[in-house]
Design a protein around this motif. Structure first.
Motif, PDB file in Angstrom:
ATOM      1  N   CYS A 199      28.750  -4.637 -31.487  1.00 32.59           N
ATOM      2  CA  CYS A 199      28.037  -3.564 -30.788  1.00 32.59           C
ATOM      3  C   CYS A 199      28.979  -2.693 -29.953  1.00 32.59           C
ATOM      4  O   CYS A 199      28.535  -1.732 -29.322  1.00 32.59           O
ATOM      5  N   ARG A 200      30.260  -3.037 -29.960  1.00 35.20           N
ATOM      6  CA  ARG A 200      31.176  -2.314 -29.069  1.00 35.20           C
ATOM      7  C   ARG A 200      31.343  -0.844 -29.422  1.00 35.20           C
ATOM      8  O   ARG A 200      31.519  -0.013 -28.542  1.00 35.20           O
ATOM      9  N   LYS A 201      31.285  -0.533 -30.750  1.00 37.71           N
ATOM     10  CA  LYS A 201      31.438   0.870 -31.157  1.00 37.71           C
ATOM     11  C   LYS A 201      30.114   1.640 -31.088  1.00 37.71           C
ATOM     12  O   LYS A 201      30.082   2.845 -31.297  1.00 37.71           O
ATOM     13  N   GLY A 202      29.033   0.917 -30.860  1.00 36.78           N
ATOM     14  CA  GLY A 202      27.728   1.555 -30.814  1.00 36.78           C
ATOM     15  C   GLY A 202      26.695   0.723 -31.543  1.00 36.78           C
ATOM     16  O   GLY A 202      27.036  -0.310 -32.137  1.00 36.78           O
ATOM     17  N   TYR A 203      25.449   1.158 -31.478  1.00 41.10           N
ATOM     18  CA  TYR A 203      24.355   0.428 -32.130  1.00 41.10           C
ATOM     19  C   TYR A 203      23.124   1.317 -32.206  1.00 41.10           C
ATOM     20  O   TYR A 203      23.048   2.351 -31.536  1.00 41.10           O
ATOM     21  N   ILE A 204      22.201   0.893 -33.071  1.00 43.54           N
ATOM     22  CA  ILE A 204      20.938   1.610 -33.231  1.00 43.54           C
ATOM     23  C   ILE A 204      19.810   0.652 -32.889  1.00 43.54           C
ATOM     24  O   ILE A 204      19.607  -0.348 -33.596  1.00 43.54           O
ATOM     25  N   LEU A 205      19.098   0.932 -31.838  1.00 47.39           N
ATOM     26  CA  LEU A 205      17.946   0.101 -31.482  1.00 47.39           C
ATOM     27  C   LEU A 205      16.725   0.652 -32.208  1.00 47.39           C
ATOM     28  O   LEU A 205      16.330   1.799 -32.006  1.00 47.39           O
ATOM     29  N   ASP A 206      16.153  -0.178 -33.072  1.00 46.93           N
ATOM     30  CA  ASP A 206      15.042   0.247 -33.921  1.00 46.93           C
ATOM     31  C   ASP A 206      13.805  -0.557 -33.501  1.00 46.93           C
ATOM     32  O   ASP A 206      13.724  -1.750 -33.746  1.00 46.93           O
ATOM     33  N   GLY A 207      12.871   0.118 -32.829  1.00 46.48           N
ATOM     34  CA  GLY A 207      11.663  -0.596 -32.400  1.00 46.48           C
ATOM     35  C   GLY A 207      11.778  -1.212 -31.012  1.00 46.48           C
ATOM     36  O   GLY A 207      10.925  -2.006 -30.618  1.00 46.48           O
ATOM     37  N   PHE A 208      12.783  -0.856 -30.290  1.00 40.41           N
ATOM     38  CA  PHE A 208      12.955  -1.286 -28.899  1.00 40.41           C
ATOM     39  C   PHE A 208      13.655  -0.157 -28.154  1.00 40.41           C
ATOM     40  O   PHE A 208      14.611   0.391 -28.691  1.00 40.41           O
ATOM     41  N   PRO A 209      13.262   0.207 -26.956  1.00 44.63           N
ATOM     42  CA  PRO A 209      12.112  -0.298 -26.206  1.00 44.63           C
ATOM     43  C   PRO A 209      10.787   0.261 -26.735  1.00 44.63           C
ATOM     44  O   PRO A 209      10.748   1.285 -27.378  1.00 44.63           O
ATOM     45  N   ARG A 210       9.725  -0.437 -26.403  1.00 46.25           N
ATOM     46  CA  ARG A 210       8.383  -0.022 -26.826  1.00 46.25           C
ATOM     47  C   ARG A 210       7.430   0.081 -25.649  1.00 46.25           C
ATOM     48  O   ARG A 210       6.256   0.406 -25.849  1.00 46.25           O
TER      49      ARG A 210
END
Ligand code: ADP
Ligand code: ZN
Length: 210
Positions: A77-88
């Motif tokens: 996750c250090r280079k980035g990430y995609i949160l899919d369905g969070f937060p809700r």
């Protein structure tokens, strides 16, 4: 780039998040997928979450916040990430702001009647998270990505879909204002007639990916 994908069920969050993951080489983190895995494996988390999920209700905040906080500590996750369905929920968004620095909240919007059609014909792969629609499967029953047998999610039944739309409107839609006020919101109106590829290009443009 640290991203959040917002939007109603069936708007294409998972589909576009997976493409973006492949293109940018950053992980897609789907709380829905994590919870479905937990249910499938019969873990304590899965046992606690199962009834809420089948009814189309949200799982309690305490259960999901911990999953995400732990996951974001991983090296990938250090280079980035995609949160899919969070937060809700606003409570989840407030918790997230304590352990993550979000760059963009991308809001995928889609009309309710299209959502209902999409979800009722949806088939998913519980192994890799792949998502399909019966109209394009031509009778195929296995995942084109990993070969696992596709299934219909229990919460993709007509009654449950309606409840999920209500839950979205009441508990999740307020996050659109929340991220607007923080200056992080970008919106993409998904065109139901367009191909996945065309809609994905709109997502890329909104994110400023050349
Ligand atoms: P969709 O976007 O298609 O509705 P998801 O796979 O994101 O589906 O979520 C499926 C179910 O998992 C939700 O209806 C809810 O019960 C549970 N869930 C997923 N993410 C969260 C979350 N952030 N907070 C609470 N419940 C969640
Ligand atoms: Zn698969």
């Amino acid at each position: 780039m640290n991203l959040i994908f917002l939007g109603p069920p069936g708007a294409g969050k998972g589909t576009h998040a997976q493409r973006l993951m492949n293109e940018l080489g950053i992980p897609q983190i789907s709380t829905g997928d994590a919870l479905r895995q937990a249910v499938k494996n019969g873990t304590e988390l899965g046992k606690a979450a199962k009834a809420y999920m089948e009814a189309g209700d949200l799982v309690p905040d305490e259960l999901v916040i911990g999953i995400v906080e732990e996951r974001l500590k991983a090296d990938d996750c250090r280079k980035g990430y995609i949160l899919d369905g969070f937060p809700r929920t606003v409570k989840q968004a407030e918790a997230l702001s304590g352990f993550a620095d979000i760059d963009v909240a991308l809001n995928l919007s889609l009309a309710d009647e299209v959502i209902i059609k999409r979800l009722s014909g949806r088939r998913v792969c519980l192994k890799c998270g792949g998502t399909y629609h019966v109209s394009t499967l031509n009778g195929r029953e296995d995942c084109a990505n990993c070969g696992e047998k596709l299934v219909q999610r229990k919460d993709d039944s007509p009654e449950t879909i309606q409840n999920r739309l209500n839950v979205y409107a009441v508990q999740t839609a307020p996050l659109i204002d929340y991220y607007q006020q923080k200056g992080l919101l970008k919106t993409v109106e998904c065109q139901p007639e367009a191909t996945v590829e065309e809609n994905y290009q709109r997502v890329r443009e909104a994110l400023g990916i050349a």
